[in-house]
Write a protein that holds these residues in place. Structure first.
Motif, PDB file in Angstrom:
ATOM      1  N   MET A 263       9.491   0.513   4.943  1.00 48.38           N
ATOM      2  CA  MET A 263       8.782   1.687   5.444  1.00 48.38           C
ATOM      3  C   MET A 263       9.651   2.935   5.307  1.00 48.38           C
ATOM      4  N   HIS A 264      10.939   2.750   5.512  1.00 46.27           N
ATOM      5  CA  HIS A 264      11.853   3.876   5.361  1.00 46.27           C
ATOM      6  C   HIS A 264      11.811   4.422   3.935  1.00 46.27           C
ATOM      7  N   HIS A 265      11.698   3.510   2.943  1.00 49.05           N
ATOM      8  CA  HIS A 265      11.677   3.948   1.547  1.00 49.05           C
ATOM      9  C   HIS A 265      10.336   4.536   1.146  1.00 49.05           C
ATOM     10  N   ILE A 266       9.304   4.018   1.756  1.00 50.07           N
ATOM     11  CA  ILE A 266       7.970   4.464   1.353  1.00 50.07           C
ATOM     12  C   ILE A 266       7.621   5.803   1.987  1.00 50.07           C
ATOM     13  N   LYS A 267       8.095   5.985   3.207  1.00 53.34           N
ATOM     14  CA  LYS A 267       7.687   7.186   3.932  1.00 53.34           C
ATOM     15  C   LYS A 267       8.558   8.377   3.558  1.00 53.34           C
ATOM     16  N   ASP A 268       8.049   9.497   3.996  1.00 52.82           N
ATOM     17  CA  ASP A 268       8.734  10.755   3.737  1.00 52.82           C
ATOM     18  C   ASP A 268       9.986  10.854   4.617  1.00 52.82           C
ATOM     19  N   ASP A 269      10.925  11.704   4.207  1.00 55.63           N
ATOM     20  CA  ASP A 269      12.141  11.875   4.994  1.00 55.63           C
ATOM     21  C   ASP A 269      12.588  13.334   4.888  1.00 55.63           C
ATOM     22  N   HIS A 270      13.388  13.757   5.860  1.00 54.63           N
ATOM     23  CA  HIS A 270      13.826  15.153   5.814  1.00 54.63           C
ATOM     24  C   HIS A 270      15.009  15.367   4.894  1.00 54.63           C
TER      25      HIS A 270
ATOM     26  N   ASN B 288       4.134   9.263 -10.692  1.00 54.06           N
ATOM     27  CA  ASN B 288       4.220   7.804 -10.667  1.00 54.06           C
ATOM     28  C   ASN B 288       5.539   7.345 -11.263  1.00 54.06           C
ATOM     29  N   LEU B 289       5.881   7.960 -12.411  1.00 55.02           N
ATOM     30  CA  LEU B 289       7.105   7.542 -13.093  1.00 55.02           C
ATOM     31  C   LEU B 289       8.341   7.949 -12.300  1.00 55.02           C
ATOM     32  N   LEU B 290       8.306   9.156 -11.711  1.00 57.59           N
ATOM     33  CA  LEU B 290       9.446   9.589 -10.892  1.00 57.59           C
ATOM     34  C   LEU B 290       9.625   8.655  -9.706  1.00 57.59           C
ATOM     35  N   GLY B 291       8.508   8.174  -9.169  1.00 61.55           N
ATOM     36  CA  GLY B 291       8.583   7.271  -8.021  1.00 61.55           C
ATOM     37  C   GLY B 291       9.206   5.939  -8.368  1.00 61.55           C
ATOM     38  N   LEU B 292       9.145   5.573  -9.655  1.00 67.44           N
ATOM     39  CA  LEU B 292       9.703   4.283 -10.070  1.00 67.44           C
ATOM     40  C   LEU B 292      11.217   4.346 -10.235  1.00 67.44           C
ATOM     41  N   LEU B 293      11.744   5.570 -10.351  1.00 72.62           N
ATOM     42  CA  LEU B 293      13.190   5.694 -10.514  1.00 72.62           C
ATOM     43  C   LEU B 293      13.884   5.260  -9.228  1.00 72.62           C
ATOM     44  N   PRO B 294      15.053   4.699  -9.347  1.00 74.52           N
ATOM     45  CA  PRO B 294      15.787   4.328  -8.136  1.00 74.52           C
ATOM     46  C   PRO B 294      16.069   5.581  -7.307  1.00 74.52           C
ATOM     47  N   GLY B 295      15.766   5.513  -6.012  1.00 73.06           N
ATOM     48  CA  GLY B 295      15.973   6.673  -5.158  1.00 73.06           C
ATOM     49  C   GLY B 295      14.839   7.669  -5.229  1.00 73.06           C
ATOM     50  N   GLY B 296      13.830   7.380  -6.071  1.00 76.20           N
ATOM     51  CA  GLY B 296      12.719   8.311  -6.212  1.00 76.20           C
ATOM     52  C   GLY B 296      11.832   8.307  -4.979  1.00 76.20           C
ATOM     53  N   ALA B 297      11.114   9.428  -4.814  1.00 76.83           N
ATOM     54  CA  ALA B 297      10.207   9.537  -3.678  1.00 76.83           C
ATOM     55  C   ALA B 297       8.881   8.867  -4.014  1.00 76.83           C
ATOM     56  N   ASN B 298       8.194   8.430  -2.974  1.00 74.82           N
ATOM     57  CA  ASN B 298       6.903   7.757  -3.153  1.00 74.82           C
ATOM     58  C   ASN B 298       5.806   8.797  -3.015  1.00 74.82           C
ATOM     59  N   LEU B 299       5.765   9.743  -3.978  1.00 74.45           N
ATOM     60  CA  LEU B 299       4.887  10.896  -3.784  1.00 74.45           C
ATOM     61  C   LEU B 299       3.417  10.540  -3.987  1.00 74.45           C
ATOM     62  N   THR B 300       3.109   9.863  -5.110  1.00 72.51           N
ATOM     63  CA  THR B 300       1.694   9.538  -5.369  1.00 72.51           C
ATOM     64  C   THR B 300       1.244   8.385  -4.477  1.00 72.51           C
ATOM     65  N   GLY B 301       2.175   7.792  -3.741  1.00 69.81           N
ATOM     66  CA  GLY B 301       1.793   6.795  -2.756  1.00 69.81           C
ATOM     67  C   GLY B 301       1.744   7.405  -1.368  1.00 69.81           C
ATOM     68  N   ASN B 302       1.595   8.725  -1.339  1.00 61.65           N
ATOM     69  CA  ASN B 302       1.498   9.414  -0.059  1.00 61.65           C
ATOM     70  C   ASN B 302       0.069   9.903   0.115  1.00 61.65           C
ATOM     71  N   ILE B 303      -0.484   9.630   1.281  1.00 60.95           N
ATOM     72  CA  ILE B 303      -1.905   9.921   1.495  1.00 60.95           C
ATOM     73  C   ILE B 303      -2.209  11.418   1.423  1.00 60.95           C
ATOM     74  N   ALA B 304      -1.247  12.258   1.795  1.00 54.26           N
ATOM     75  CA  ALA B 304      -1.496  13.708   1.754  1.00 54.26           C
ATOM     76  C   ALA B 304      -1.685  14.174   0.319  1.00 54.26           C
ATOM     77  N   VAL B 305      -0.891  13.600  -0.586  1.00 53.32           N
ATOM     78  CA  VAL B 305      -0.951  13.997  -1.990  1.00 53.32           C
ATOM     79  C   VAL B 305      -2.254  13.517  -2.616  1.00 53.32           C
ATOM     80  N   THR B 306      -2.546  12.232  -2.424  1.00 53.41           N
ATOM     81  CA  THR B 306      -3.776  11.714  -3.040  1.00 53.41           C
ATOM     82  C   THR B 306      -4.995  12.376  -2.407  1.00 53.41           C
ATOM     83  N   MET B 307      -4.891  12.725  -1.128  1.00 49.11           N
ATOM     84  CA  MET B 307      -6.003  13.391  -0.472  1.00 49.11           C
ATOM     85  C   MET B 307      -6.247  14.759  -1.096  1.00 49.11           C
ATOM     86  N   THR B 308      -5.162  15.500  -1.335  1.00 44.63           N
ATOM     87  CA  THR B 308      -5.317  16.816  -1.956  1.00 44.63           C
ATOM     88  C   THR B 308      -5.997  16.686  -3.317  1.00 44.63           C
ATOM     89  N   LEU B 309      -5.524  15.739  -4.104  1.00 49.02           N
ATOM     90  CA  LEU B 309      -6.107  15.558  -5.439  1.00 49.02           C
ATOM     91  C   LEU B 309      -7.582  15.186  -5.333  1.00 49.02           C
TER      92      LEU B 309
END
Lengths: 363, 164
Positions: free
Chosen positions: A48-55, A200-221
């Motif tokens: 959950m720490h990796h999937i969720k957003d962080d400051h 999606n590809l950036l999210g696959l990189l090690p240390g990448g953010a889970n941006l397209t797996g974030n509900i706010a992002v997909t909701m906006t789209l």
């Protein structure tokens, strides 16, 4: 005919794979939920720490890029400070961070949830979003320059790499699904496709953010797609919603609510599909990696090493699937968006009832 | 459940960044790119059309040439044929004319010969008559120089006349 058949197969495989991915993710999650209670190392928390957003942007343990925290409260206005202020103690400047949320600190350092804090921080996801925007701008400006430089010549370099993809979006996604007026919607579809793909590809990189797996992002789209579909809907579209032809009057009280729900379900499904697919992919890979630590805790270091080579193979396999899913989900989101737009601006509207518009060749 | 609640901050940044990205890319990337793609496609299409047209024109030209050649050949043949015909006709006519002329000349000659001959015969006749008369005169003169012979003659003549 063959093209539409290919589309159908492709789409069904994609949908099948996505459900598979979600189901597996859920299984894995449950599987680990049992084990984690007994262990010191909490896999669920790690995931959950990796999937969720962080400051801050944590690349590895102890290597965190501090990001600006931007807060707005009614009484104190706009405040900006570095996220590294929260690195050692959880309170700073009258704010307290708890479970990744920043609250106004109460009298005893307790979070005071009665004060509304608007958090506009450049979080890990926002930073990744900005990074992807910069990448997209750099890449497509270079492609644009390629077209200007190689005018009347064969495409070169990045331009020739991306041209087939641009043409694919134009000729296989926009043209057959939207019809003759596709050019108006092509910029949106291209932006959508490459935005999802790059993130999606950036999210696959090690240390990448889970941006397209974030509900706010997909909701906006999804909301943007919803607005485009419904703002460009012609009279056939609205007539199909509220005055469907060939439907007995007695059924109208059922049909009209169903159709209206359908209008909202379409973007909702877009939102959930992308979110679930990408999040699930991350969860699977993280769970696989978590297996090493679980085995380590269960059977000592030898067990951990023993399991790790298996995990490497599996996570390599999963990463390859995720690579496919990265393209697939970008494609599906764009394809379905163009189908929804196509069904909204279609001139001779045939009721499709969710089957999807296949283009005149298929009928 | 926390995962399913959209963050207001990310929502805000997403709308701003995606919106800006959409407008900037549309204006400075997608429009020029799709425009150049369309132009290139139009170029390729027109080049292909041109090639097709040129090929058709070439074929037409070739068939025209063939036709022209065939026509020329036919014309040549016709000219030769007509020349042959004319020659044959002229030769034939000339032969006929020559024959006729020859016949006419022969006829004339024949006529001239005929008249000459008749004239000659007449002349000969006249001269023979004159000669015979002279001879007869001379003979008579000699015969009638004596009386006896004169009487004998008259006698003969009378006898002859009686017989008649």
């Amino acid at each position: 005919m063959i093209r539409s058949l290919f589309h159908k197969i492709f789409l069904s495989i994609a949908l099948f794979l996505s459900t598979f991915a979600v189901v597996t993710a859920q299984h894995d999650e449950h599987g680990h939920a049992e084990g984690e209670a007994k262990k010191e190392f909490n896999v669920g928390e790690m995931i959950m720490h990796h999937i969720k957003d962080d400051h801050g942007w944590e690349f590895a343990h102890g290597l965190t890029l501090p990001l600006p925290v931007i807060l707005y409260t009614q009484d104190r206005g706009l405040e900006v400070f570095s996220s590294s202020r929260f690195a050692h103690e959880s309170t700073y400047n009258g704010y307290v961070k708890e479970h990744n949320h920043i609250y106004r600190a109460g009298a005893g350092g307790e979070p005071d949830k009665s004060v509304k804090v608007y958090d506009f921080s450049i979080t890990k996801n926002v930073a990744s979003l900005l990074l992807s925007a910069v990448i997209l701008l750099l890449v497509f400006f270079s492609v644009r320059n390629g077209y200007e430089k190689n005018k009347g010549k064969a495409p070169k370099g990045l331009q020739s790499f991306l041209e087939p993809i641009i043409l694919f979006v134009r000729d296989e996604v926009a043209k057959p699904n939207i019809g003759p007026k596709y050019e108006r919607y092509l910029p949106f579809l291209l932006t959508l496709f490459f935005f999802i793909l790059v993130n999606n590809l950036l999210g696959l990189l090690p240390g990448g953010a889970n941006l397209t797996g974030n509900i706010a992002v997909t909701m906006t789209l999804a909301v943007i797609t919803f607005l485009i579909v419904n703002l460009s809907g012609n009279k056939h579209y609205w007539a199909h919603l509220f005055k469907p032809t060939g439907v007995p009057v007695a059924l109208l009280p059922i049909m009209i609510p169903v159709e209206i729900v359908g209008v909202f379900m379409k973007p909702f499904s877009l939102m959930v599909r992308l979110f679930a697919n990408i999040t699930a992919g991350h969860i699977i890979i993280l769970s696989l990696l978590g297996l090493i630590f679980i085995a380590n805790n269960l059977g000592g270091e030898g067990m951990g090493w023993g399991v790790s080579w298996l995990v490497v193979i599996f996570s390599l396999f999963m990463n390859l699937i995720e690579l496919l899913v990265a393209f697939l989900q970008a494609f599906i989101f764009t394809l379905l968006s163009s189908m929804y737009i196509g069904s909204a601006i279609e001139d001779h509207h045939e009721p499709d009832h969710g089957v999807g518009y296949e283009g005149p060749a298929a009928h | 459940m926390d995962l399913l609640i959209p963050d207001i901050g990310l929502l805000f940044w997403m709308v701003v960044v995606f919106g800006l990205l959409f407008f900037i890319l549309t204006k400075f990337a997608w429009k020029p790119i799709t425009q150049s793609l369309k132009e290139r496609e139009a170029d390729i299409q027109s080049a292909l059309d041109m090639a097709e047209r040129t090929r058709a024109e070439m074929a037409k030209l070739q068939s025209d040439n063939q036709k022209l050649l065939a026509e020329a050949r036919a014309e040549r043949d016709a000219i030769i044929r007509s020349a042959n015909e004319t020659r044959d006709r002229i030769v034939g006519e000339a032969q006929v004319k020559a024959g006729e002329e020859a016949k006419r000349i022969m006829e004339q000659t024949r006529e001239a010969l005929q008249s000459e001959r008749t004239a000659m015969i007449a002349q000969v006749k006249r001269e023979v008559v004159g000669l015979s008369l002279e001879i007869a005169e001379k003979v008579l003169r000699k015969e009638l120089s004596d009386k006896k012979s004169q009487e004998e003659l008259v006698k003969n003549m009378v006898a002859e006349a009686r017989l008649n």
